[in-house]
Design a protein around this motif. Structure first.
Motif, PDB file in Angstrom:
ATOM      1  N   VAL A   1       5.858  -9.162   1.543  1.00 45.22           N
ATOM      2  CA  VAL A   1       6.474  -7.846   1.344  1.00 45.22           C
ATOM      3  C   VAL A   1       6.236  -6.988   2.589  1.00 45.22           C
ATOM      4  CG1 VAL A   1       6.346  -7.803  -1.173  1.00 45.22           C
ATOM      5  CG2 VAL A   1       4.420  -6.998   0.156  1.00 45.22           C
ATOM      6  N   VAL A   2       7.106  -6.003   2.790  1.00 48.17           N
ATOM      7  CA  VAL A   2       6.982  -5.075   3.920  1.00 48.17           C
ATOM      8  C   VAL A   2       7.028  -3.662   3.370  1.00 48.17           C
ATOM      9  CG1 VAL A   2       8.020  -4.268   6.073  1.00 48.17           C
ATOM     10  CG2 VAL A   2       8.142  -6.695   5.475  1.00 48.17           C
ATOM     11  N   TYR A   3       6.058  -2.846   3.793  1.00 50.57           N
ATOM     12  CA  TYR A   3       6.020  -1.443   3.374  1.00 50.57           C
ATOM     13  C   TYR A   3       6.042  -0.541   4.609  1.00 50.57           C
ATOM     14  CZ  TYR A   3       4.712  -2.958  -1.313  1.00 50.57           C
ATOM     15  OH  TYR A   3       4.704  -3.541  -2.553  1.00 50.57           O
ATOM     16  N   PRO A   4       6.877   0.502   4.587  1.00 53.49           N
ATOM     17  CA  PRO A   4       6.914   1.445   5.704  1.00 53.49           C
ATOM     18  C   PRO A   4       5.830   2.520   5.580  1.00 53.49           C
ATOM     19  CG  PRO A   4       8.641   1.981   4.130  1.00 53.49           C
ATOM     20  CD  PRO A   4       7.948   0.744   3.615  1.00 53.49           C
ATOM     21  N   PHE A   5       5.318   2.940   6.720  1.00 56.80           N
ATOM     22  CA  PHE A   5       4.356   4.027   6.818  1.00 56.80           C
ATOM     23  C   PHE A   5       4.847   4.974   7.896  1.00 56.80           C
ATOM     24  CE2 PHE A   5       1.932   0.804   4.766  1.00 56.80           C
ATOM     25  CZ  PHE A   5       0.899   1.425   4.093  1.00 56.80           C
ATOM     26  N   ALA A   6       4.438   6.239   7.825  1.00 58.83           N
ATOM     27  CA  ALA A   6       4.844   7.221   8.830  1.00 58.83           C
ATOM     28  C   ALA A   6       3.709   8.212   9.082  1.00 58.83           C
ATOM     29  CB  ALA A   6       6.087   7.979   8.370  1.00 58.83           C
ATOM     30  N   GLN A   7       3.691   8.731  10.280  1.00 62.01           N
ATOM     31  CA  GLN A   7       2.727   9.776  10.630  1.00 62.01           C
ATOM     32  C   GLN A   7       3.419  11.118  10.444  1.00 62.01           C
ATOM     33  OE1 GLN A   7       0.414   9.268  14.266  1.00 62.01           O
ATOM     34  NE2 GLN A   7       0.936  11.361  14.812  1.00 62.01           N
ATOM     35  N   GLU A   8       2.741  12.034   9.757  1.00 55.14           N
ATOM     36  CA  GLU A   8       3.313  13.348   9.509  1.00 55.14           C
ATOM     37  C   GLU A   8       2.312  14.431   9.853  1.00 55.14           C
ATOM     38  OE1 GLU A   8       4.661  13.651   5.491  1.00 55.14           O
ATOM     39  OE2 GLU A   8       6.249  12.184   5.767  1.00 55.14           O
ATOM     40  N   GLU A   9       2.824  15.551  10.330  1.00 57.21           N
ATOM     41  CA  GLU A   9       1.989  16.709  10.612  1.00 57.21           C
ATOM     42  C   GLU A   9       2.175  17.713   9.483  1.00 57.21           C
ATOM     43  OE1 GLU A   9       1.401  19.992  14.158  1.00 57.21           O
ATOM     44  OE2 GLU A   9       2.362  18.079  14.591  1.00 57.21           O
TER      45      GLU A   9
ATOM     46  N   PRO B   1       6.286   5.347  -1.469  1.00 51.84           N
ATOM     47  CA  PRO B   1       5.902   5.464  -2.879  1.00 51.84           C
ATOM     48  C   PRO B   1       5.774   4.113  -3.589  1.00 51.84           C
ATOM     49  CG  PRO B   1       7.582   7.080  -2.357  1.00 51.84           C
ATOM     50  CD  PRO B   1       7.445   6.187  -1.155  1.00 51.84           C
ATOM     51  N   ALA B   2       6.586   3.145  -3.214  1.00 52.78           N
ATOM     52  CA  ALA B   2       6.503   1.814  -3.836  1.00 52.78           C
ATOM     53  C   ALA B   2       5.166   1.147  -3.517  1.00 52.78           C
ATOM     54  CB  ALA B   2       7.658   0.931  -3.361  1.00 52.78           C
ATOM     55  N   PHE B   3       4.641   1.370  -2.314  1.00 51.95           N
ATOM     56  CA  PHE B   3       3.331   0.836  -1.925  1.00 51.95           C
ATOM     57  C   PHE B   3       2.239   1.437  -2.798  1.00 51.95           C
ATOM     58  CE2 PHE B   3      -0.569   1.488   0.579  1.00 51.95           C
ATOM     59  CZ  PHE B   3      -0.890   0.181   0.919  1.00 51.95           C
ATOM     60  N   ARG B   4       2.268   2.763  -2.950  1.00 52.78           N
ATOM     61  CA  ARG B   4       1.247   3.444  -3.763  1.00 52.78           C
ATOM     62  C   ARG B   4       1.317   3.013  -5.229  1.00 52.78           C
ATOM     63  NH1 ARG B   4       3.219   7.592  -0.545  1.00 52.78           N
ATOM     64  NH2 ARG B   4       4.250   8.617  -2.282  1.00 52.78           N
ATOM     65  N   LYS B   5       2.528   2.826  -5.745  1.00 57.59           N
ATOM     66  CA  LYS B   5       2.682   2.407  -7.139  1.00 57.59           C
ATOM     67  C   LYS B   5       2.184   0.972  -7.335  1.00 57.59           C
ATOM     68  CE  LYS B   5       6.042   1.961 -10.851  1.00 57.59           C
ATOM     69  NZ  LYS B   5       7.444   2.088 -11.261  1.00 57.59           N
ATOM     70  N   PHE B   6       2.530   0.081  -6.420  1.00 58.00           N
ATOM     71  CA  PHE B   6       2.139  -1.320  -6.547  1.00 58.00           C
ATOM     72  C   PHE B   6       0.624  -1.486  -6.473  1.00 58.00           C
ATOM     73  CE2 PHE B   6       1.409  -5.618  -4.833  1.00 58.00           C
ATOM     74  CZ  PHE B   6       2.063  -6.363  -5.800  1.00 58.00           C
ATOM     75  N   PHE B   7      -0.038  -0.714  -5.607  1.00 58.28           N
ATOM     76  CA  PHE B   7      -1.473  -0.859  -5.393  1.00 58.28           C
ATOM     77  C   PHE B   7      -2.314   0.196  -6.119  1.00 58.28           C
ATOM     78  CE2 PHE B   7       0.168  -3.240  -1.752  1.00 58.28           C
ATOM     79  CZ  PHE B   7      -0.628  -4.371  -1.810  1.00 58.28           C
ATOM     80  N   LYS B   8      -1.749   0.875  -7.131  1.00 61.60           N
ATOM     81  CA  LYS B   8      -2.453   1.990  -7.755  1.00 61.60           C
ATOM     82  C   LYS B   8      -3.785   1.611  -8.390  1.00 61.60           C
ATOM     83  CE  LYS B   8       0.198   2.020 -12.052  1.00 61.60           C
ATOM     84  NZ  LYS B   8       1.112   2.836 -12.843  1.00 61.60           N
ATOM     85  N   PHE B   9      -3.976   0.391  -8.818  1.00 61.27           N
ATOM     86  CA  PHE B   9      -5.266  -0.041  -9.373  1.00 61.27           C
ATOM     87  C   PHE B   9      -6.098  -0.791  -8.335  1.00 61.27           C
ATOM     88  CE2 PHE B   9      -2.315  -0.049 -13.057  1.00 61.27           C
ATOM     89  CZ  PHE B   9      -2.844   1.062 -13.681  1.00 61.27           C
ATOM     90  N   ASN B  10      -5.687  -0.708  -7.085  1.00 61.59           N
ATOM     91  CA  ASN B  10      -6.327  -1.453  -6.006  1.00 61.59           C
ATOM     92  C   ASN B  10      -6.615  -0.550  -4.814  1.00 61.59           C
ATOM     93  OD1 ASN B  10      -6.203  -4.565  -6.723  1.00 61.59           O
ATOM     94  ND2 ASN B  10      -4.392  -3.569  -7.576  1.00 61.59           N
ATOM     95  N   GLN B  11      -7.345   0.528  -5.072  1.00 62.73           N
ATOM     96  CA  GLN B  11      -7.651   1.483  -4.010  1.00 62.73           C
ATOM     97  C   GLN B  11      -8.429   0.835  -2.873  1.00 62.73           C
ATOM     98  OE1 GLN B  11      -6.515   4.779  -3.915  1.00 62.73           O
ATOM     99  NE2 GLN B  11      -5.261   3.934  -5.556  1.00 62.73           N
ATOM    100  N   HIS B  12      -9.220  -0.188  -3.181  1.00 59.78           N
ATOM    101  CA  HIS B  12      -9.963  -0.897  -2.134  1.00 59.78           C
ATOM    102  C   HIS B  12      -8.999  -1.550  -1.141  1.00 59.78           C
ATOM    103  CE1 HIS B  12      -9.078  -3.912  -5.186  1.00 59.78           C
ATOM    104  NE2 HIS B  12      -9.353  -4.875  -4.312  1.00 59.78           N
TER     105      HIS B  12
END
Length: 102
Positions: free
Chosen positions: A27-35, A50-61
């Motif tokens: 899988v590929v997830y986009p990230f961005a730098q924001e000010e 948001p899809a990354f955060r939802k998929f890994f919500k029980f996997n904060q580690h």
């Protein structure tokens, strides 16, 4: 399931694609730098899809490990891919692990 970071690639100014292997699925997830302005100060942060955060919500580690590698990449540190970042936990596994640490 084992999770590996396969690559981190720039996809534009202050934007990156993080390629992961989750079990046998790539899988590929986009990230961005924001000010962001907080009061009279500017703070720079990295945001995930948001899809990354939802998929890994029980996997904060895993979120922590993946984000740490992204920051290393942004800072031009040498990373040898693939990098194992840990095991993906289901909701039940994460709940059980939390109860064991209490």
């Amino acid at each position: 399931m084992n999770v590996q970071v396969l690559a981190i690639e720039s996809s534009g100014t202050n934007q990156w694609n993080v390629k992961l292997l989750v079990g046998q699925q790539s899988v590929v997830y986009p990230f961005a730098q924001e000010e962001v302005a907080i009061s009279d100060r500017s703070i720079i942060g990295i945001t995930s899809d948001p899809a990354f955060r939802k998929f890994f919500k029980f996997n904060q580690h895993l979120i922590h490990q993946i984000t740490h590698l992204l920051i290393q990449s942004v800072n031009a540190e040498v990373i040898e891919f693939p990098v194992e970042v840990g095991n993906f936990l289901t909701f039940d596994q994460a709940s059980e692990k939390l109860m064991l640490t209490e």
